[in-house]
Scaffold this motif. Structure first.
Motif, PDB file in Angstrom:
ATOM      1  N   ILE A   1       0.763  -1.174  -0.024  1.00 19.20           N
ATOM      2  CA  ILE A   1      -0.016   0.026  -0.103  1.00 19.20           C
ATOM      3  C   ILE A   1       1.117   1.228  -0.152  1.00 19.20           C
ATOM      4  CG2 ILE A   1      -1.817   1.158   1.144  1.00 19.20           C
ATOM      5  CD1 ILE A   1      -2.633  -1.336   2.715  1.00 19.20           C
ATOM      6  N   ALA A   2       1.036   2.082  -1.012  1.00 20.19           N
ATOM      7  CA  ALA A   2       1.682   3.109  -1.156  1.00 20.19           C
ATOM      8  C   ALA A   2       1.079   4.341  -0.884  1.00 20.19           C
ATOM      9  CB  ALA A   2       2.311   3.470  -2.592  1.00 20.19           C
ATOM     10  N   VAL A   3       1.373   5.297   0.032  1.00 20.66           N
ATOM     11  CA  VAL A   3       0.674   6.313   0.523  1.00 20.66           C
ATOM     12  C   VAL A   3       1.538   7.773  -0.003  1.00 20.66           C
ATOM     13  CG1 VAL A   3      -0.632   7.692   2.073  1.00 20.66           C
ATOM     14  CG2 VAL A   3      -0.376   5.132   2.251  1.00 20.66           C
ATOM     15  N   GLY A   4       1.184   8.468  -0.881  1.00 19.18           N
ATOM     16  CA  GLY A   4       2.041   9.640  -1.236  1.00 19.18           C
ATOM     17  C   GLY A   4       3.443   9.273  -1.832  1.00 19.18           C
ATOM     18  N   ALA A   5       3.569   8.289  -2.306  1.00 22.01           N
ATOM     19  CA  ALA A   5       4.655   7.799  -2.810  1.00 22.01           C
ATOM     20  C   ALA A   5       4.674   7.416  -4.345  1.00 22.01           C
ATOM     21  CB  ALA A   5       5.187   6.432  -2.061  1.00 22.01           C
ATOM     22  N   SER A   6       5.543   7.710  -5.243  1.00 23.50           N
ATOM     23  CA  SER A   6       5.312   7.630  -6.538  1.00 23.50           C
ATOM     24  C   SER A   6       5.626   6.024  -6.853  1.00 23.50           C
ATOM     25  CB  SER A   6       6.113   8.719  -7.498  1.00 23.50           C
ATOM     26  OG  SER A   6       7.601   8.483  -7.123  1.00 23.50           O
ATOM     27  N   LEU A   7       6.580   5.420  -6.218  1.00 20.56           N
ATOM     28  CA  LEU A   7       7.334   4.070  -6.210  1.00 20.56           C
ATOM     29  C   LEU A   7       7.876   3.982  -7.524  1.00 20.56           C
ATOM     30  CD1 LEU A   7       4.027   1.946  -5.476  1.00 20.56           C
ATOM     31  CD2 LEU A   7       5.776   2.558  -3.999  1.00 20.56           C
ATOM     32  N   ASN A   8       8.842   4.830  -7.591  1.00 21.23           N
ATOM     33  CA  ASN A   8       9.893   4.801  -8.599  1.00 21.23           C
ATOM     34  C   ASN A   8      10.955   3.850  -8.621  1.00 21.23           C
ATOM     35  OD1 ASN A   8      12.034   5.456  -6.786  1.00 21.23           O
ATOM     36  ND2 ASN A   8      11.817   7.580  -6.808  1.00 21.23           N
ATOM     37  N   HIS A   9      11.544   3.461  -9.638  1.00 19.84           N
ATOM     38  CA  HIS A   9      12.409   2.437  -9.407  1.00 19.84           C
ATOM     39  C   HIS A   9      13.295   2.036  -8.388  1.00 19.84           C
ATOM     40  CE1 HIS A   9      15.106   5.127 -11.459  1.00 19.84           C
ATOM     41  NE2 HIS A   9      16.368   4.488 -11.211  1.00 19.84           N
ATOM     42  N   TYR A  10      13.790   3.280  -7.758  1.00 16.41           N
ATOM     43  CA  TYR A  10      14.534   3.191  -6.574  1.00 16.41           C
ATOM     44  C   TYR A  10      13.786   2.497  -5.355  1.00 16.41           C
ATOM     45  CZ  TYR A  10      18.168   6.438  -8.835  1.00 16.41           C
ATOM     46  OH  TYR A  10      19.072   6.882  -9.576  1.00 16.41           O
ATOM     47  N   THR A  11      12.565   3.066  -5.107  1.00 16.30           N
ATOM     48  CA  THR A  11      11.729   2.438  -4.189  1.00 16.30           C
ATOM     49  C   THR A  11      11.404   0.861  -4.403  1.00 16.30           C
ATOM     50  OG1 THR A  11      10.935   4.798  -3.760  1.00 16.30           O
ATOM     51  CG2 THR A  11       9.651   3.058  -2.914  1.00 16.30           C
ATOM     52  N   ILE A  12      11.164   0.527  -5.646  1.00 10.51           N
ATOM     53  CA  ILE A  12      10.715  -0.801  -5.441  1.00 10.51           C
ATOM     54  C   ILE A  12      11.703  -1.808  -6.394  1.00 10.51           C
ATOM     55  CG2 ILE A  12       8.125  -0.056  -5.410  1.00 10.51           C
ATOM     56  CD1 ILE A  12       8.191  -0.674  -8.399  1.00 10.51           C
TER      57      ILE A  12
ATOM     58  N   GLY B   1       7.735   2.440 -10.947  1.00 11.94           N
ATOM     59  CA  GLY B   1       9.010   2.172 -11.365  1.00 11.94           C
ATOM     60  C   GLY B   1       9.262   0.800 -11.992  1.00 11.94           C
ATOM     61  N   ASN B   2       8.287  -0.010 -11.912  1.00  8.69           N
ATOM     62  CA  ASN B   2       8.419  -1.296 -12.925  1.00  8.69           C
ATOM     63  C   ASN B   2       7.362  -1.216 -14.195  1.00  8.69           C
ATOM     64  OD1 ASN B   2       5.857  -1.368 -12.051  1.00  8.69           O
ATOM     65  ND2 ASN B   2       5.642  -3.127 -10.903  1.00  8.69           N
ATOM     66  N   GLY B   3       7.300  -0.141 -14.536  1.00  6.29           N
ATOM     67  CA  GLY B   3       6.554   0.358 -15.687  1.00  6.29           C
ATOM     68  C   GLY B   3       4.935  -0.041 -15.687  1.00  6.29           C
ATOM     69  N   LYS B   4       4.704  -0.576 -14.544  1.00  2.00           N
ATOM     70  CA  LYS B   4       3.067  -0.804 -14.638  1.00  2.00           C
ATOM     71  C   LYS B   4       2.355   0.052 -13.764  1.00  2.00           C
ATOM     72  CE  LYS B   4       4.542  -5.848 -14.739  1.00  2.00           C
ATOM     73  NZ  LYS B   4       4.440  -6.960 -14.013  1.00  2.00           N
ATOM     74  N   VAL B   5       0.988   0.040 -13.895  1.00  2.00           N
ATOM     75  CA  VAL B   5       0.254   0.807 -12.978  1.00  2.00           C
ATOM     76  C   VAL B   5      -0.129  -0.070 -11.677  1.00  2.00           C
ATOM     77  CG1 VAL B   5      -0.539   2.175 -15.059  1.00  2.00           C
ATOM     78  CG2 VAL B   5      -1.851   0.079 -14.294  1.00  2.00           C
ATOM     79  N   ALA B   6      -0.604   0.451 -10.643  1.00  2.00           N
ATOM     80  CA  ALA B   6      -0.919  -0.207  -9.446  1.00  2.00           C
ATOM     81  C   ALA B   6      -2.157  -1.083  -9.799  1.00  2.00           C
ATOM     82  CB  ALA B   6      -1.233   0.641  -8.439  1.00  2.00           C
ATOM     83  N   ASP B   7      -2.307  -2.090  -8.970  1.00  2.00           N
ATOM     84  CA  ASP B   7      -3.553  -3.051  -9.472  1.00  2.00           C
ATOM     85  C   ASP B   7      -4.860  -2.025  -8.662  1.00  2.00           C
ATOM     86  OD1 ASP B   7      -2.296  -5.913  -9.940  1.00  2.00           O
ATOM     87  OD2 ASP B   7      -1.254  -4.835  -8.165  1.00  2.00           O
ATOM     88  N   ARG B   8      -4.687  -1.556  -7.859  1.00  2.00           N
ATOM     89  CA  ARG B   8      -5.845  -0.593  -7.255  1.00  2.00           C
ATOM     90  C   ARG B   8      -5.354   0.918  -7.019  1.00  2.00           C
ATOM     91  NH1 ARG B   8      -7.721  -4.729  -8.653  1.00  2.00           N
ATOM     92  NH2 ARG B   8      -9.030  -6.133  -7.580  1.00  2.00           N
ATOM     93  N   TYR B   9      -5.707   1.718  -7.860  1.00  3.61           N
ATOM     94  CA  TYR B   9      -5.312   3.052  -7.705  1.00  3.61           C
ATOM     95  C   TYR B   9      -6.637   4.098  -7.232  1.00  3.61           C
ATOM     96  CZ  TYR B   9      -2.774   7.427  -8.681  1.00  3.61           C
ATOM     97  OH  TYR B   9      -2.109   8.477  -8.639  1.00  3.61           O
ATOM     98  N   VAL B  10      -6.126   4.766  -6.197  1.00  5.30           N
ATOM     99  CA  VAL B  10      -6.949   5.572  -5.336  1.00  5.30           C
ATOM    100  C   VAL B  10      -6.512   6.787  -5.356  1.00  5.30           C
ATOM    101  CG1 VAL B  10      -8.289   6.114  -3.241  1.00  5.30           C
ATOM    102  CG2 VAL B  10      -7.756   3.671  -3.804  1.00  5.30           C
ATOM    103  N   GLN B  11      -7.256   8.007  -6.345  1.00  4.57           N
ATOM    104  CA  GLN B  11      -6.997   9.343  -6.435  1.00  4.57           C
ATOM    105  C   GLN B  11      -7.719  10.023  -5.395  1.00  4.57           C
ATOM    106  OE1 GLN B  11      -8.145  11.369  -9.960  1.00  4.57           O
ATOM    107  NE2 GLN B  11      -6.789  13.445  -9.001  1.00  4.57           N
ATOM    108  N   ALA B  12      -6.884  10.306  -4.244  1.00  2.00           N
ATOM    109  CA  ALA B  12      -7.594  11.031  -3.035  1.00  2.00           C
ATOM    110  C   ALA B  12      -6.460  11.533  -2.038  1.00  2.00           C
ATOM    111  CB  ALA B  12      -8.542   9.936  -2.219  1.00  2.00           C
ATOM    112  N   ASP B  13      -6.775  12.533  -1.300  1.00  2.00           N
ATOM    113  CA  ASP B  13      -6.302  12.894  -0.117  1.00  2.00           C
ATOM    114  C   ASP B  13      -5.637  11.690   0.769  1.00  2.00           C
ATOM    115  OD1 ASP B  13      -5.115  15.114   1.966  1.00  2.00           O
ATOM    116  OD2 ASP B  13      -6.766  14.022   2.958  1.00  2.00           O
TER     117      ASP B  13
END
Length: 551
Positions: free
Chosen positions: A270-281, A304-316
């Motif tokens: 679960i990523a919160v306010g993190a872009s999950l770039n290739h360094y992070t994952i 950072g793996n070139g994919k989108v999240a399985d579940r994406y929630v756009q929100a605060d």
């Protein structure tokens, strides 16, 4: 009223209290008008340094920093620091003088619009007196709403012209900005909960966005429900580490081996306010079996793996996490996950120092130096970390809960961290703080230590001195090149600091380091501690990248 006075008045109404830069023909009228209005002016030794300080000021204050230069060469000196600020998404306004409008034969003429585009900066041109106030409002509006640097380019002849229709009721950009918290789509919350509910090993990764949203309590609540490990990105280093026994430090390249052994077991991230770039994952290799839930205010992100999240929630972050916890509670979801005694014992081992340090006469093991710094300096002192091989040790090994700002990955420019730290301290009322930087990096902007002394900014500069370009030294060795080509002798930087009007010490033993730090804590003032470190220790990230090893 003159245009430069109207410009200065608009800056003040936008909340400008501190300005960094150098005076020249094309900005001196504006600077004088600011001084008349009580704005503090910090004269620096290089325009790019001033921008670096404005960058740090913005990060420390949470609102746009301001830098100023004269025309032409004053503007061109901004290049590297401007790109760093752009990559860091720092809200910043640069007031740049310009030669007379249309005078392309002037000695200091520069096409400042083209220059701004090249250094990733928004550009606003003040071409007529009646446009001056709107130019300032637009610049601050863009800086605030799009988190970017903006250049106001003001020709001198326009600045000194009369403004006949001055608007005394200037409306600042803040009055035009509404920041409602975006509410999550209930269907997406339900879908995310479906994924989380079926997980057995959850990891929460908190990033700069989560920290900025002050979502700590909500993250800890979700962690408790899901039995999750809590990791952070570089930009949220050590956040909440004193609030949970299941904090694993950094996720990714700068994480330690013991933490990675656990993170690889995750089946849900679960990523919160993190872009999950290739360094992070680690480009996806760190979490090979995990499904991803990502919470962010952006419309969408690619990981950072070139994919989108399985579940994406756009929100605060606060709102989304609250909803996730509510729905999970309604479903009576409670996962033990990683919250076991065995995992807690495993994590405790990562906090222990190495079994032994490398001993070289007159040189400290950089790991020991970081261990001492972390324990001898009060946690109330904020830390800025630079970039390069020597800062890898601090990036990985600082463990105490304190305010940490990491400049790693922001254009890969060395030397910026001390400038950012100076600006941050000014924004925070000149309370004591410290920066960890390399010798080549620090010497790049050495004159600005004199700026710190001149204004009494109590920055402690810890120079991890390996007498060379550390990154290039170790890369050269790995590639079979002559590493000595990357060695550069350095003077006793403690004495240099003293000559510039501050405190200073050059240390070669653990006790000398402790004594120097104790002196600074007793009487904070601009200080350089030159820590002579061995080159015999290779950082963990460099072992991984250059040799495929892990320790």
């Amino acid at each position: 009223m003159k245009v430069y006075e109207a410009l200065a008045e608009a800056f003040v109404k936008e909340g400008t209290s501190d300005v960094f830069g150098m005076m020249g023909d094309a900005n001196m009228h504006w600077m004088a008008a600011l001084a008349d209005r009580g704005v503090r002016l910090y004269e620096v030794r290089h325009e790019g340094s001033g921008l670096g300080m404005a960058d740090g000021w913005a990060r420390g204050a949470g609102r746009p920093g301001v830098v100023t230069t004269t025309s032409g060469p004053g503007v061109s000196q901004l290049a590297t620091s401007m790109i760093v600020a752009s990559r860091a998404r720092t809200p910043l306004v640069a007031f740049c003088g310009e030669t007379a409008l249309g005078d392309e034969g002037a000695t200091q003429h520069l096409d400042q619009r083209r220059f701004a585009a090249a250094v990733e900066c928004e550009f606003i041109h003040v071409t007529r007196p009646e446009n001056a106030q709107e130019a300032v409002r637009r610049a601050f509006y863009l800086a605030r709403t799009e988190s970017k640097p903006v250049m106001i380019s003001a020709p001198l002849d326009v600045q000194v012209a009369e403004l006949d229709d001055y608007d005394e009721n200037y409306v600042p950009s803040t009055a035009l900005i509404e920041r409602p918290r975006p509410l999550p789509d209930p269907a997406r919350i339900e879908a995310a909960c479906d994924l989380i509910q079926n997980a057995k090993r959850v990891v929460i990764i908190a990033g700069r966005g989560a920290r900025g949203a002050e979502a700590g309590e909500q993250i800890l609540a979700l962690q408790e429900q899901t039995g999750a490990l809590l990791a952070t990105t570089l930009q949220a280093k050590n956040w909440l580490c004193d609030r949970t026994d299941f904090h694993v430090g950094l996720s990714g390249l700068f994480g330690d081996k013991l933490s990675m052994e656990l993170l690889q077991e995750a089946d849900c991230v679960i990523a919160v306010g993190a872009s999950l770039n290739h360094y992070t994952i680690e480009s996806g290799y760190l979490y090979p079996e995990a499904a991803y839930v990502q919470i962010d205010t952006a419309p969408h992100l690619v990981m950072g793996n070139g994919k989108v999240a399985d579940r994406y929630v756009q929100a605060d972050a606060v709102t989304a996490l609250t909803e996730l916890s509510r729905v999970l509670a309604e479903r009576s979801v409670r996962i033990e996950g990683f919250h076991t005694d065995a995992v807690q014992r495993h994590l405790a081992a990562r906090l222990e120092p190495p079994a032994e340090y490398v001993r070289e006469p007159g040189r400290l093991d950089p790991r020991e130096a970081i261990w001492i710094l972390d324990r001898e300096l009060p946690r109330e002192m904020g830390l800025v970390l630079g970039s390069g091989h020597q800062t890898d040790f601090g990036t990985m090994l600082f463990q105490r809960s304190r305010d940490v700002l990491c400049n790693y990955g922001m254009f890969g420019a060395i030397g910026q961290a001390p400038l950012i730290a100076l600006g941050q301290l000014v924004a925070q009322g000149s309370r004591p703080g410290f920066v960890v930087e390399g010798d080549a990096s620090f010497l790049m902007h050495l004159p600005e230590f004199e700026t710190a002394c001149r204004y009494g900014i109590p920055l402690l500069v810890v120079v991890m001195n390996d007498r060379g370009l550390g990154a290039e030294y170790h890369k050269a060795k790995a590639k079979g090149l002559d590493p000595d080509l990357a060695t550069i002798p350095t003077p006793e930087l403690g004495r240099v600091a003293q000559a510039l009007g501050g405190g200073g010490a050059t240390v070669r033993t653990a006790q000398e380091l402790r004594d120097a730090l104790a002196e600074y804590v007793r009487s904070p003032r601009p200080t350089v501690v030159d820590v002579r470190i061995t080159r015999e220790v290779l950082s963990t990230p460099y072992r991984r990248i250059q040799y495929g090893e892990d320790v």
